[in-house]
Write a protein that holds these residues in place. Structure first.
Motif, PDB file in Angstrom:
ATOM      1  N   LEU A 106      12.407  -9.193   3.810  1.00  0.00           N
ATOM      2  CA  LEU A 106      11.697 -10.175   3.000  1.00  0.00           C
ATOM      3  C   LEU A 106      10.478 -10.670   3.766  1.00  0.00           C
ATOM      4  O   LEU A 106      10.522 -10.852   4.990  1.00  0.00           O
ATOM      5  N   SER A 107       9.390 -10.890   3.055  1.00  0.00           N
ATOM      6  CA  SER A 107       8.187 -11.421   3.696  1.00  0.00           C
ATOM      7  C   SER A 107       8.422 -12.872   4.105  1.00  0.00           C
ATOM      8  O   SER A 107       9.234 -13.583   3.494  1.00  0.00           O
ATOM      9  N   PRO A 108       7.719 -13.344   5.137  1.00  0.00           N
ATOM     10  CA  PRO A 108       7.895 -14.739   5.575  1.00  0.00           C
ATOM     11  C   PRO A 108       7.648 -15.722   4.428  1.00  0.00           C
ATOM     12  O   PRO A 108       6.677 -15.605   3.680  1.00  0.00           O
ATOM     13  N   GLY A 109       8.553 -16.668   4.279  1.00  0.00           N
ATOM     14  CA  GLY A 109       8.425 -17.671   3.239  1.00  0.00           C
ATOM     15  C   GLY A 109       8.892 -17.224   1.876  1.00  0.00           C
ATOM     16  O   GLY A 109       8.881 -18.017   0.917  1.00  0.00           O
ATOM     17  N   GLU A 110       9.302 -15.960   1.759  1.00  0.00           N
ATOM     18  CA  GLU A 110       9.744 -15.457   0.460  1.00  0.00           C
ATOM     19  C   GLU A 110      11.182 -15.885   0.207  1.00  0.00           C
ATOM     20  O   GLU A 110      12.044 -15.790   1.087  1.00  0.00           O
ATOM     21  N   GLY A 111      11.438 -16.336  -1.005  1.00  0.00           N
ATOM     22  CA  GLY A 111      12.764 -16.799  -1.353  1.00  0.00           C
ATOM     23  C   GLY A 111      13.731 -15.664  -1.588  1.00  0.00           C
ATOM     24  O   GLY A 111      13.409 -14.490  -1.361  1.00  0.00           O
ATOM     25  N   PRO A 112      14.926 -15.982  -2.066  1.00  0.00           N
ATOM     26  CA  PRO A 112      15.964 -14.956  -2.249  1.00  0.00           C
ATOM     27  C   PRO A 112      15.664 -13.988  -3.394  1.00  0.00           C
ATOM     28  O   PRO A 112      16.312 -12.958  -3.494  1.00  0.00           O
ATOM     29  N   ASN A 113      14.699 -14.336  -4.252  1.00  0.00           N
ATOM     30  CA  ASN A 113      14.335 -13.443  -5.351  1.00  0.00           C
ATOM     31  C   ASN A 113      12.913 -12.939  -5.137  1.00  0.00           C
ATOM     32  O   ASN A 113      11.943 -13.602  -5.517  1.00  0.00           O
ATOM     33  N   PRO A 114      12.759 -11.768  -4.522  1.00  0.00           N
ATOM     34  CA  PRO A 114      11.421 -11.270  -4.182  1.00  0.00           C
ATOM     35  C   PRO A 114      10.557 -11.071  -5.428  1.00  0.00           C
ATOM     36  O   PRO A 114      11.029 -10.626  -6.474  1.00  0.00           O
ATOM     37  N   THR A 115       9.278 -11.400  -5.289  1.00  0.00           N
ATOM     38  CA  THR A 115       8.343 -11.233  -6.394  1.00  0.00           C
ATOM     39  C   THR A 115       8.130  -9.766  -6.722  1.00  0.00           C
ATOM     40  O   THR A 115       7.991  -9.392  -7.892  1.00  0.00           O
ATOM     41  N   HIS A 116       8.109  -8.924  -5.697  1.00  0.00           N
ATOM     42  CA  HIS A 116       7.772  -7.517  -5.885  1.00  0.00           C
ATOM     43  C   HIS A 116       8.942  -6.603  -5.531  1.00  0.00           C
ATOM     44  O   HIS A 116       8.740  -5.483  -5.058  1.00  0.00           O
ATOM     45  N   GLY A 117      10.146  -7.086  -5.752  1.00  0.00           N
ATOM     46  CA  GLY A 117      11.296  -6.255  -5.445  1.00  0.00           C
ATOM     47  C   GLY A 117      12.586  -6.922  -5.875  1.00  0.00           C
ATOM     48  O   GLY A 117      12.595  -7.873  -6.668  1.00  0.00           O
ATOM     49  N   THR A 118      13.683  -6.405  -5.338  1.00  0.00           N
ATOM     50  CA  THR A 118      15.019  -6.908  -5.671  1.00  0.00           C
ATOM     51  C   THR A 118      15.817  -7.070  -4.378  1.00  0.00           C
ATOM     52  O   THR A 118      15.777  -6.195  -3.507  1.00  0.00           O
ATOM     53  N   LEU A 119      16.555  -8.147  -4.269  1.00  0.00           N
ATOM     54  CA  LEU A 119      17.379  -8.399  -3.092  1.00  0.00           C
ATOM     55  C   LEU A 119      18.618  -7.506  -3.141  1.00  0.00           C
ATOM     56  O   LEU A 119      19.402  -7.553  -4.086  1.00  0.00           O
ATOM     57  N   MET A 120      18.797  -6.671  -2.109  1.00  0.00           N
ATOM     58  CA  MET A 120      19.957  -5.797  -2.019  1.00  0.00           C
ATOM     59  C   MET A 120      21.078  -6.401  -1.163  1.00  0.00           C
ATOM     60  O   MET A 120      22.245  -6.071  -1.333  1.00  0.00           O
ATOM     61  N   ALA A 121      20.690  -7.260  -0.246  1.00  0.00           N
ATOM     62  CA  ALA A 121      21.619  -7.949   0.662  1.00  0.00           C
ATOM     63  C   ALA A 121      20.823  -9.088   1.284  1.00  0.00           C
ATOM     64  O   ALA A 121      19.590  -9.133   1.141  1.00  0.00           O
ATOM     65  N   PRO A 122      21.467 -10.014   1.950  1.00  0.00           N
ATOM     66  CA  PRO A 122      20.710 -11.109   2.562  1.00  0.00           C
ATOM     67  C   PRO A 122      19.576 -10.597   3.445  1.00  0.00           C
ATOM     68  O   PRO A 122      19.796  -9.828   4.382  1.00  0.00           O
ATOM     69  N   GLY A 123      18.349 -10.989   3.097  1.00  0.00           N
ATOM     70  CA  GLY A 123      17.178 -10.603   3.878  1.00  0.00           C
ATOM     71  C   GLY A 123      16.641  -9.220   3.587  1.00  0.00           C
ATOM     72  O   GLY A 123      15.640  -8.805   4.187  1.00  0.00           O
ATOM     73  N   LEU A 124      17.274  -8.458   2.675  1.00  0.00           N
ATOM     74  CA  LEU A 124      16.926  -7.048   2.461  1.00  0.00           C
ATOM     75  C   LEU A 124      16.289  -6.871   1.088  1.00  0.00           C
ATOM     76  O   LEU A 124      16.910  -7.145   0.060  1.00  0.00           O
ATOM     77  N   ASN A 125      15.063  -6.376   1.077  1.00  0.00           N
ATOM     78  CA  ASN A 125      14.293  -6.210  -0.149  1.00  0.00           C
ATOM     79  C   ASN A 125      14.090  -4.728  -0.463  1.00  0.00           C
ATOM     80  O   ASN A 125      13.862  -3.922   0.446  1.00  0.00           O
ATOM     81  N   ALA A 126      14.185  -4.392  -1.745  1.00  0.00           N
ATOM     82  CA  ALA A 126      13.814  -3.054  -2.226  1.00  0.00           C
ATOM     83  C   ALA A 126      12.658  -3.244  -3.197  1.00  0.00           C
ATOM     84  O   ALA A 126      12.812  -3.875  -4.242  1.00  0.00           O
ATOM     85  N   GLN A 127      11.488  -2.719  -2.851  1.00  0.00           N
ATOM     86  CA  GLN A 127      10.268  -2.993  -3.594  1.00  0.00           C
ATOM     87  C   GLN A 127      10.203  -2.210  -4.909  1.00  0.00           C
ATOM     88  O   GLN A 127      10.741  -1.100  -5.024  1.00  0.00           O
ATOM     89  N   VAL A 128       9.510  -2.795  -5.869  1.00  0.00           N
ATOM     90  CA  VAL A 128       9.244  -2.092  -7.125  1.00  0.00           C
ATOM     91  C   VAL A 128       8.282  -0.937  -6.851  1.00  0.00           C
ATOM     92  O   VAL A 128       7.411  -1.025  -5.977  1.00  0.00           O
ATOM     93  N   HIS A 129       8.459   0.135  -7.602  1.00  0.00           N
ATOM     94  CA  HIS A 129       7.596   1.300  -7.412  1.00  0.00           C
ATOM     95  C   HIS A 129       7.674   2.183  -8.654  1.00  0.00           C
ATOM     96  O   HIS A 129       8.450   1.925  -9.571  1.00  0.00           O
ATOM     97  N   GLN A 130       6.878   3.227  -8.671  1.00  0.00           N
ATOM     98  CA  GLN A 130       6.860   4.172  -9.779  1.00  0.00           C
ATOM     99  C   GLN A 130       6.939   5.598  -9.241  1.00  0.00           C
ATOM    100  O   GLN A 130       6.591   5.869  -8.082  1.00  0.00           O
TER     101      GLN A 130
END
Length: 700
Positions: free
Chosen positions: A453-477
């Motif tokens: 997760l980017s610094p200051g980013e909450g548990p619901n990433p703007t550009h992705g999905t939380l897979m586990a605490p602190g772990l983001n999977a980004q949106v893509h095509q």
């Protein structure tokens, strides 16, 4: 063949690496080969040696072979050869080599053409190409990780920042660096790889994508030096939650589910296909296949036997490009984008398949012979799987007056291969059906490319999905582009084809439609390239038709054709000014049509970086005539992936593709003459006691 020494990691990824005992291939050894057959191991070795001998003569001391593959003969020569019943002049066998020159200033590249038709293969041409960088091979990927992990500065950084000292637990995913345009280039020269860094926790087989580091390493593969790093100002906590998929770890951590009983595919009389080298026939279908480092599986001369003759449908078909743009606009992720065909090569990324796992039934495997960076052959033993399978209901009708039922089941011939591009797997499946139509399906699976997760980013990433605490999977095509060099009853390529668009629309209320139920299909033919740049429109049931005005259906009198039935495809979300959209212009529209040219093969350019990067948008800007011409249809399709927790740790298969369906091509349903008969191994389930055969077996 005698095995040659190879990196153990590379062996585990790519299978056996071997070279022939004979250095040169003679004309006698090549006489039995079809001009479109892939290079043999002996030919790869011969081409490599011919390049080394030539390099010695002109004073080059070091070569690194990026690719060695068949230089396919010009289409006109192949059509003439096939039209002669393969009795006319046989096109010469040639090898096209892309050779890196690491010791030369700027690490230039040479494009070599090798004549393999003579007893002693010789160089036909050797053209030095400045300012280009070729694809990243699987050997490059392995070497990049080794270079990063061996770098003293990186080792010190990992120790000081994270307390990591065991480099065997560190993983580096190499991506071709996204600075492909000079006006936005962080590094002015070099063969730059960006490595996303991860950690394995507690076990060497642990899924490292569960534990990303906030570290990105920029590496110049030409010099072998680390150029720069990126990280957050303050070291964040590394996600610790495990998410494993390796069988022993899953069994240990979760246990396996029970109750699943076997499903066996039984073909007591063997398969219905016949194979002669790379030529295949199956229940009226005829085709030839090949395999190369860039496209992987390629189809040639696809036709269907109808009323005693094989009618051509496709000259050549393959996947020619992929773009995977990520949607996080924050640096450094704005450069996170892969062009998987030009950057890595689908053939180079292919893995050997497993009997009873990747394919079921009576399997025919086709091997692939590629090359190592030393110019020696590399064998993938089971690169392509071919089998036939049940495809459900083909047609059925019950005459309710008599209760008489006629039903036929469909089956299909399946040819497939699977490419692993770092974290993702792409399964490329081509289906040929009893009713004379073709389907292409891409199956997406594998691991998500994760980040902190980017610094200051909450548990619901703007550009992705939380897979586990602190772990983001980004949106893509994911967007795929297939090149379809169509034939449609034109074996010589000279009669000319025409492409049209068919849309369905409601009729306006009025005298011709007083009850408001009327609708009709309207067909519009394309005259030039610009007219044929089109998008999908499910609301109008839009399809595109490739038809032959010189061949008419005996029933309707209209030109015979095949329709391209697309799947709903999202737009490319990157802004048109961004390099993703500029280089990936092929993905901004779903249909492009060009007049055939031997030189127009790669819609995003020949090289990942530098050289002539003109692609399909530049070709079609010429607005050439395409009506009643030898045309190539380019179809782009794809999906937007907003990750789900259910995609973790390995995503279930996601599918996308298209159909090529006959339209007034045949004189009726090609599957009407299939013989009736139920499947004799089927059993009726008996409540409480399992199926009949199981109950019988339990008594033995």
């Amino acid at each position: 063949m005698a095995a040659i020494k190879a990196n153990k990691t590379l062996n585990s990824l790519m299978g056996v690496i071997s070279r022939p005992q004979k250095t040169f291939v003679s004309t006698i050894a090549s006489q039995g080969l079809h001009p479109l057959d892939p290079l043999t191991a002996a030919e790869v070795s011969a081409a490599g040696k011919a390049c080394r001998l030539y390099a010695d003569k002109i004073g080059l001391t070091k070569l690194r072979f990026n690719s060695i593959g068949l230089q396919e003969p010009p289409k006109a020569a192949m059509l003439e050869y096939e039209a002669s019943g393969r009795q006319g002049p046989k096109p010469a066998r040639q090898a096209a080599c892309i050779v890196q020159l690491p010791a030369e200033p700027g690490a230039a590249v040479a494009e070599a053409l090798v004549d393999l038709s003579s007893p002693f293969p010789t160089i036909i041409s050797w053209d030095r190409v400045e300012g280009v960088q070729p694809m990243v091979t699987i050997e490059d990927c392995v070497e990049a990780e080794e270079l990063v992990k061996a770098d003293k500065g990186i080792r010190a950084l990992l120790k000081d920042r994270y307390g990591i000292t065991d480099m065997s637990m560190v993983a580096a995913d190499p991506w071709f660096y996204g600075d492909r345009y000079a006006e936005d280039s962080k590094f002015q020269e070099g063969r730059i790889i960006q490595c996303f860094m991860y950690l394995r926790v507690g076990n060497a087989q642990d899924n490292h994508y569960a534990h990303p580091l906030d570290l990105l390493v920029y590496l110049d593969m030409n010099s072998g030096r680390v150029l720069d790093t990126w990280m957050y100002p303050d070291p964040p906590a590394i996600p610790q939650m495990k998410a494993n998929y390796i069988a022993p770890l899953v069994q240990k951590e979760r246990g396996f589910r029970t109750g699943e009983k076997p499903i066996n595919v039984v073909q007591p009389q063997g398969p219905s296909f016949e194979v002669n080298g790379n030529e295949i026939s199956w229940l009226n279908w005829n085709m030839r296949i090949s395999f190369n480092h860039r496209e992987g599986l390629v189809f040639h001369n696809v036709g269907y036997e109808d009323q005693g003759r094989v009618r051509p449908i496709i000259h050549r078909a393959s996947t020619v490009e992929i773009i995977v743009p990520y949607g996080d606009p924050r640096s450094p992720f704005h450069k996170k984008c892969a062009f998987d065909v030009v950057d890595y090569g689908l053939g180079f990324s292919c893995s050997s398949l497993s009997l009873g796992c990747d394919c079921l039934g009576h399997i025919k495997y086709f091997p692939a012979v590629l090359n190592t960076n030393q110019g020696e052959p590399m064998l993938i033993e089971k690169a392509v799987c071919m089998h036939e399978e049940d495809a459900g209901l083909l047609w059925k009708h019950v005459e309710y007056r008599t209760n008489h039922s006629e039903v036929r089941r469909s089956r299909r011939l399946v040819l497939s291969f699977i490419a692993t591009i770092a974290n993702y797997e792409y399964g490329f499946f081509w289906y040929f059906y009893n009713d004379g139509h073709i389907e292409h399906e891409v199956k997406l699976t594998g691991c998500l490319s994760t980040n902190l997760l980017s610094p200051g980013e909450g548990p619901n990433p703007t550009h992705g999905t939380l897979m586990a605490p602190g772990l983001n999977a980004q949106v893509h095509q994911h967007f795929f582009c297939c090149r379809l060099d169509m034939a449609v009853d034109d074996s010589r390529g000279g009669q000319g084809l025409t492409v049209s668009e068919v849309n369905c629309d409601s009729m306006p209320l009025g005298p011709d439609n007083p009850y408001g139920v009327g609708f009709c299909a309207t067909e519009t033919e394309f005259n030039t390239e610009q007219e044929a740049i089109r998008e999908v429109d499910p609301r109008r049931s839009r399809v595109w038709k490739i038809k032959n005005p010189h061949s008419r259906n005996s029933v309707t009198g209209v030109p015979v054709g095949f329709k391209l039935a697309p799947a709903p495809t999202p737009p490319l979300y990157a802004h048109p000014s961004n390099e993703h959209a500029r280089r990936g212009a092929f993905a901004t529209k779903q249909l492009w049509v060009t007049p055939y040219s031997d030189d127009e093969r790669w819609p995003a350019g020949k090289y990942p970086l530098g050289g002539d990067m003109a692609g399909i948008d530049a070709w079609t800007s010429l607005d050439r005539q395409i009506k009643n011409e030898d045309v190539v249809v380019w179809h782009s399709f794809g999906v937007t992936h907003v990750p789900r927790v259910e995609d973790w740790p390995v995503m279930p298969k996601e599918s996308v593709g298209f159909h090529l369906k006959p339209v007034n091509f045949y004189d009726g349903n090609p599957g009407i003459n299939l013989a009736p008969g139920p499947n004799k191994t089927s059993r009726e389930h008996q409540d409480g006691s399992g199926c009949e055969s199981c109950a019988a077996q339990s008594k033995l």
